[in-house]
Structure formats: C-alpha cells, structure tokens
Design a protein around this motif. Structure first.
Motif, PDB file in Angstrom:
ATOM      1  N   THR A  91       0.826  -1.197   0.000  1.00  0.00           N
ATOM      2  CA  THR A  91       0.000   0.000   0.000  1.00  0.00           C
ATOM      3  C   THR A  91       0.863   1.251   0.000  1.00  0.00           C
ATOM      4  O   THR A  91       1.809   1.356   0.777  1.00  0.00           O
ATOM      5  CB  THR A  91      -0.932   0.014   1.227  1.00  0.00           C
ATOM      6  OG1 THR A  91      -1.672  -1.217   1.256  1.00  0.00           O
ATOM      7  CG2 THR A  91      -1.897   1.181   1.170  1.00  0.00           C
ATOM      8  N   TYR A 101       0.759   5.759  -0.509  1.00  0.00           N
ATOM      9  CA  TYR A 101      -0.103   6.927  -0.323  1.00  0.00           C
ATOM     10  C   TYR A 101       0.594   8.196  -0.819  1.00  0.00           C
ATOM     11  O   TYR A 101       1.820   8.274  -0.868  1.00  0.00           O
ATOM     12  CB  TYR A 101      -0.386   7.152   1.176  1.00  0.00           C
ATOM     13  CG  TYR A 101      -0.840   5.952   1.958  1.00  0.00           C
ATOM     14  CD1 TYR A 101       0.072   5.002   2.416  1.00  0.00           C
ATOM     15  CD2 TYR A 101      -2.187   5.780   2.287  1.00  0.00           C
ATOM     16  CE1 TYR A 101      -0.333   3.915   3.167  1.00  0.00           C
ATOM     17  CE2 TYR A 101      -2.604   4.687   3.039  1.00  0.00           C
ATOM     18  CZ  TYR A 101      -1.678   3.763   3.477  1.00  0.00           C
ATOM     19  OH  TYR A 101      -2.089   2.693   4.225  1.00  0.00           O
ATOM     20  N   TYR A 123       0.275  12.186   0.559  1.00  0.00           N
ATOM     21  CA  TYR A 123      -0.286  13.146   1.497  1.00  0.00           C
ATOM     22  C   TYR A 123       0.180  14.536   1.100  1.00  0.00           C
ATOM     23  O   TYR A 123       1.276  14.717   0.577  1.00  0.00           O
ATOM     24  CB  TYR A 123       0.203  12.870   2.924  1.00  0.00           C
ATOM     25  CG  TYR A 123      -0.545  11.791   3.652  1.00  0.00           C
ATOM     26  CD1 TYR A 123      -0.242  10.454   3.440  1.00  0.00           C
ATOM     27  CD2 TYR A 123      -1.538  12.109   4.568  1.00  0.00           C
ATOM     28  CE1 TYR A 123      -0.927   9.461   4.119  1.00  0.00           C
ATOM     29  CE2 TYR A 123      -2.229  11.118   5.253  1.00  0.00           C
ATOM     30  CZ  TYR A 123      -1.915   9.795   5.024  1.00  0.00           C
ATOM     31  OH  TYR A 123      -2.596   8.827   5.702  1.00  0.00           O
ATOM     32  N   ILE A 169      -4.627  13.281   3.470  1.00  0.00           N
ATOM     33  CA  ILE A 169      -4.412  12.237   2.472  1.00  0.00           C
ATOM     34  C   ILE A 169      -5.001  12.661   1.134  1.00  0.00           C
ATOM     35  O   ILE A 169      -6.048  13.321   1.073  1.00  0.00           O
ATOM     36  CB  ILE A 169      -5.016  10.895   2.935  1.00  0.00           C
ATOM     37  CG1 ILE A 169      -4.561   9.775   2.011  1.00  0.00           C
ATOM     38  CG2 ILE A 169      -6.530  10.976   3.014  1.00  0.00           C
ATOM     39  CD1 ILE A 169      -4.862   8.383   2.543  1.00  0.00           C
ATOM     40  N   SER A 205      -4.595   6.735  -2.081  1.00  0.00           N
ATOM     41  CA  SER A 205      -4.049   5.516  -1.538  1.00  0.00           C
ATOM     42  C   SER A 205      -4.166   4.437  -2.609  1.00  0.00           C
ATOM     43  O   SER A 205      -5.210   4.306  -3.251  1.00  0.00           O
ATOM     44  CB  SER A 205      -4.812   5.098  -0.287  1.00  0.00           C
ATOM     45  OG  SER A 205      -4.514   3.763   0.061  1.00  0.00           O
ATOM     46  N   ASN A 253      -3.420   0.221  -3.293  1.00  0.00           N
ATOM     47  CA  ASN A 253      -3.072  -1.081  -2.751  1.00  0.00           C
ATOM     48  C   ASN A 253      -2.767  -2.010  -3.923  1.00  0.00           C
ATOM     49  O   ASN A 253      -3.656  -2.290  -4.728  1.00  0.00           O
ATOM     50  CB  ASN A 253      -4.207  -1.646  -1.900  1.00  0.00           C
ATOM     51  CG  ASN A 253      -3.870  -3.009  -1.330  1.00  0.00           C
ATOM     52  OD1 ASN A 253      -4.274  -4.032  -1.863  1.00  0.00           O
ATOM     53  ND2 ASN A 253      -3.119  -3.014  -0.254  1.00  0.00           N
ATOM     54  N   ILE A 311      -7.398   2.962  -4.056  1.00  0.00           N
ATOM     55  CA  ILE A 311      -8.293   2.648  -2.946  1.00  0.00           C
ATOM     56  C   ILE A 311      -8.969   3.908  -2.432  1.00  0.00           C
ATOM     57  O   ILE A 311     -10.167   3.950  -2.200  1.00  0.00           O
ATOM     58  CB  ILE A 311      -7.525   1.979  -1.790  1.00  0.00           C
ATOM     59  CG1 ILE A 311      -6.825   0.717  -2.282  1.00  0.00           C
ATOM     60  CG2 ILE A 311      -8.453   1.679  -0.621  1.00  0.00           C
ATOM     61  CD1 ILE A 311      -7.762  -0.338  -2.835  1.00  0.00           C
ATOM     62  N   ILE A 312      -8.172   4.932  -2.192  1.00  0.00           N
ATOM     63  CA  ILE A 312      -8.692   6.183  -1.656  1.00  0.00           C
ATOM     64  C   ILE A 312      -8.389   7.297  -2.643  1.00  0.00           C
ATOM     65  O   ILE A 312      -7.276   7.418  -3.118  1.00  0.00           O
ATOM     66  CB  ILE A 312      -8.039   6.537  -0.306  1.00  0.00           C
ATOM     67  CG1 ILE A 312      -8.392   5.502   0.748  1.00  0.00           C
ATOM     68  CG2 ILE A 312      -8.461   7.939   0.170  1.00  0.00           C
ATOM     69  CD1 ILE A 312      -7.619   5.669   2.045  1.00  0.00           C
ATOM     70  N   GLU A 332      -9.342  11.117  -2.313  1.00  0.00           N
ATOM     71  CA  GLU A 332     -10.021  12.201  -1.618  1.00  0.00           C
ATOM     72  C   GLU A 332     -10.380  13.304  -2.606  1.00  0.00           C
ATOM     73  O   GLU A 332     -10.049  13.230  -3.788  1.00  0.00           O
ATOM     74  CB  GLU A 332      -9.130  12.741  -0.504  1.00  0.00           C
ATOM     75  CG  GLU A 332      -8.992  11.781   0.662  1.00  0.00           C
ATOM     76  CD  GLU A 332     -10.291  11.544   1.385  1.00  0.00           C
ATOM     77  OE1 GLU A 332     -10.935  12.529   1.804  1.00  0.00           O
ATOM     78  OE2 GLU A 332     -10.683  10.377   1.534  1.00  0.00           O
ATOM     79  N   PRO A 358      -0.673  -3.893   4.062  1.00  0.00           N
ATOM     80  CA  PRO A 358      -2.138  -3.839   4.055  1.00  0.00           C
ATOM     81  C   PRO A 358      -2.746  -4.052   5.432  1.00  0.00           C
ATOM     82  O   PRO A 358      -3.733  -3.444   5.786  1.00  0.00           O
ATOM     83  CB  PRO A 358      -2.528  -4.967   3.094  1.00  0.00           C
ATOM     84  CG  PRO A 358      -1.356  -5.143   2.220  1.00  0.00           C
ATOM     85  CD  PRO A 358      -0.153  -4.836   3.067  1.00  0.00           C
ATOM     86  N   ILE A 363       2.351   3.714   9.070  1.00  0.00           N
ATOM     87  CA  ILE A 363       2.583   4.312   7.760  1.00  0.00           C
ATOM     88  C   ILE A 363       3.954   4.966   7.785  1.00  0.00           C
ATOM     89  O   ILE A 363       4.269   5.739   8.678  1.00  0.00           O
ATOM     90  CB  ILE A 363       1.479   5.332   7.416  1.00  0.00           C
ATOM     91  CG1 ILE A 363       0.141   4.599   7.288  1.00  0.00           C
ATOM     92  CG2 ILE A 363       1.819   6.090   6.141  1.00  0.00           C
ATOM     93  CD1 ILE A 363      -1.015   5.485   6.894  1.00  0.00           C
TER      94      ILE A 363
END
Lengths: 112, 116
Positions: A31, A33, A35, A45, A48, A50, A55-56, A58, A96, A101
């Motif tokens: 995973t 990210y 930021y 964030i 993200s 994976n 996955i994410i 924003e 995961p 982090i």
C-alpha cells in the motif's frame, strides 16, 4: 538505504506547468499513499493505492493524477499547476494489515 | 469537518518539563490512535500508538493516555529534552473494509519547543 524515497526534494515551477513527483519504497509494502502538507502543517491524504489499485481518492482536483507502475512505485503527476498547489507532498507506504505508515522526506513544491 | 482536534497549536517548555498534547475525536469507529513526530525538513515518523481497549501506554519517556468515553487521548513527554523539539501529530484511523489500506486522519499538529 532509504525506505521511502521521493524525488525531487525541491521543485520550483511556474503556474500552468505540468510536473511529476516520483516515489519508490523498498519495504515490500503493498500500500502506498500521497499526502499533502500545507503551509500550516496540516496533513491530508490525497490518494491511496493497494497493489497498484486505487483505494482512496479524496477530494482532489483532477489535475492531480497518481500512477502506480508497480507496487513499489507511486508517482504523482500534476497538470496546470496553480499557486495554491504550493505545499509539501509526502509519499508513504504501509503493509495492508499494518497500522504503521512510513513517510518519505517530502517534496517541497513552490508554484510561482 | 475536522474529525481529530488537537491542542495546543504550539507549546514551549523548559528542559525536564512534561509537555502534554491533547486530542479529541468524533468518529467512534476509529480503532487505532498513533502519534507521529516530525522534525523540520523530514517526514512524519511513528512515535507511539494505542488501541481503544487500553487506557495507557508507555514507551520510554512517551506516554499516551486514552479516555474512550470522552473520546480523548493525550501525549505526555516525561523529562523533555531539547532534542524532542518537533511537531507532533495525533491521528486516528479506521481500516477501509476489504481494501487493506489504512486512512489516517491527522490532527493539525503541535509545535513543541524544549528550551535548554
């Protein structure tokens, strides 16, 4: 042997330009990210991934597009840069099932 | 809507003092509460973390106190040193179901200065 490395560390560019920040992790994490840390130090964030899958995502302008060629890399491409994009961008990674982090050292982006 | 509120924004203590940083959260689904430490020019790094089934956790000079009913947690630094001068972030996370990705929601940070 930096765990999460990102380049460039400093980037000064003009409004309207397109730029990329590269990130690589050698921790074997699945995973990754991105930021954003603004001038007031607030960390938020952006994305993200994976195992190369988003996955994410924003609420980020679609001028920002992450790309993960493999699970060890997550690059951030920014189109049509604006003054408000000036910030520090941190790449990070985790397992995961792991809570920790790990952050890179940041990329200081200044748009003039 | 800020889900994790952190205070104070800045803190100055003398060497040997015990700075205390407080955080409050709103989402009862949060299941993990880490503190990150960030030195100038560096990325945040995990300092200490706690789960809601524990009321206190100590690691060296750093202690987290957790109050589940009040939805508050705090960081105490015993015998603070000038080298502890940094920005401290509390955070809370909830695992995205099935995705294996932890989304950390950070507080706004506390800049700590420890004066020799």
């Amino acid at each position: 042997d930096t765990a999460v490395s990102q380049t460039p560390k400093y980037l000064v560019t003009q409004m309207g330009n397109d730029k990329s920040i590269k990130c690589e992790q050698n921790l074997g994490h699945d995973t990754m990210y991105w930021y954003k840390q603004d001038s007031k130090k607030f960390l938020k964030i952006m994305f993200s991934y994976n195992n190369k899958e988003l996955i994410i995502n924003e609420t980020v302008p679609n001028r920002f597009s992450p790309k993960s060629p493999d699970k060890a890399h997550l690059n951030l491409h920014i189109n049509s840069l604006e003054l408000g994009d000036s910030a520090v961008y941190f790449c990070a990674s985790s397992r995961p099932s792991g809570n920790t982090i790990y952050f890179g050292e940041g990329s200081w982006l200044t748009v003039v | 809507q800020q889900q994790v509120k952190q205070s104070p924004q800045s803190l100055i203590v003398q060497k040997g003092g015990i700075p205390i940083i407080n955080c409050a959260y709103e989402n009862t689904a949060f299941d993990y509460f880490p503190w990150y430490q960030q030195f100038p020019g560096k990325g945040p790094a995990l300092l200490i973390a706690i789960r809601p089934d524990v009321s206190e956790k100590k690691e060296g000079r750093f202690t987290i106190s957790f109050n589940k009913s009040a939805k508050q947690f705090s960081l105490h630094i015993m015998d603070s040193q000038p080298g502890d001068s940094a920005t401290y972030f509390c955070a809370a996370s909830i695992e995205n179901s099935g995705a294996g990705s932890y989304q950390l929601t950070f507080g706004k940070g506390t800049k700590l200065s420890v004066i020799p």
